[in-house]
Design a protein around this motif. Sequence first.
Motif, PDB file in Angstrom:
ATOM      1  N   TYR A 211       0.585   0.316  -2.062  1.00 40.03           N
ATOM      2  CA  TYR A 211       1.428   1.474  -1.765  1.00 40.03           C
ATOM      3  C   TYR A 211       2.381   1.658  -2.941  1.00 40.03           C
ATOM      4  CZ  TYR A 211      -0.359   0.760   2.965  1.00 40.03           C
ATOM      5  OH  TYR A 211      -1.187   0.588   4.059  1.00 40.03           O
TER       6      TYR A 211
ATOM      7  N   LEU B   8       6.972   7.737  -1.205  1.00 41.84           N
ATOM      8  CA  LEU B   8       5.604   7.272  -1.424  1.00 41.84           C
ATOM      9  C   LEU B   8       4.869   8.216  -2.370  1.00 41.84           C
ATOM     10  CD1 LEU B   8       3.336   5.251  -0.637  1.00 41.84           C
ATOM     11  CD2 LEU B   8       2.745   6.830   1.220  1.00 41.84           C
TER      12      LEU B   8
ATOM     13  N   LYS C 197      -1.291   5.946  -2.053  1.00 45.09           N
ATOM     14  CA  LYS C 197      -1.839   4.747  -1.443  1.00 45.09           C
ATOM     15  C   LYS C 197      -3.186   4.452  -2.091  1.00 45.09           C
ATOM     16  CE  LYS C 197      -3.489   2.811   2.949  1.00 45.09           C
ATOM     17  NZ  LYS C 197      -3.728   3.074   4.393  1.00 45.09           N
TER      18      LYS C 197
END
Length: 248
Positions: free
Chosen positions: A116, A124, A127
């Motif tokens: 991540y 974020l 991923k």
Amino acid sequence: MSPRVLLLLFLRRWHARIGLAAVVFFLFLAVSGVVLNHASGLGLDSRTMHSARLARWYGIAADPPRDAFRSGAHDLIAANGRWVLDGRVTGDKFPRPIGLVELPDMVVVASSTALYLYRKDGVLIEKVERNALPASPLQEIGAGASRLVLRTASGTFGSSDALSWQAAPRDAVAWSAPVDLSIAERERYAQMLAPGVSVQRLLLDLHSGRFAGRYGPLVVDLLAVFLGVLSLSGAWLFFKRKHRRERH
């Protein structure tokens, strides 16, 4: 007075009182029923309410946080499928992390099957799934010479961008390892990382009465019977009064 007159007086006196007392319950049933019919569209199945008391009520065993991963100015605490990165909850249904590494332009959290990639402010970026990793499962994550290093059963691999990988030596690598939390930290993070219940399940249990335990649905059934009685008695009073007016 005749029994019929007594019954009529009783119904007139208590019909309005019972209806007023039950109006909140019936409104809740109506509104919650409409909401449940559109639960997927409203995203209720993906929303979760987190509360230690709520988890105890549902008998959900909570896994208290015991340790943290720290790298530079960043830390990660995980429990019950939730992550707290730098004091902020990042989301639900996350796997158990195996490490945290700070790189010059990002922060990387690893589970056994994915990476991540976060910005320094905790947002974020991406991923990296199993098929984009050099090998899986991941065993350790570390940093060496400003590069991300992964240790797997197939070998050790390094990358500067977490996307392209080359074989790397194991020496001169600072491997991420958990450190124990203090008692005060455990108590604070236990509240943030409490297990949750989906909003859809909670609303459904309230609507059906199951939230109150094994006797909750029976109470809802009794109230439904009262609703039927109110409907029938209201109709009977209406037609009784109408018939009386026609006679006069």
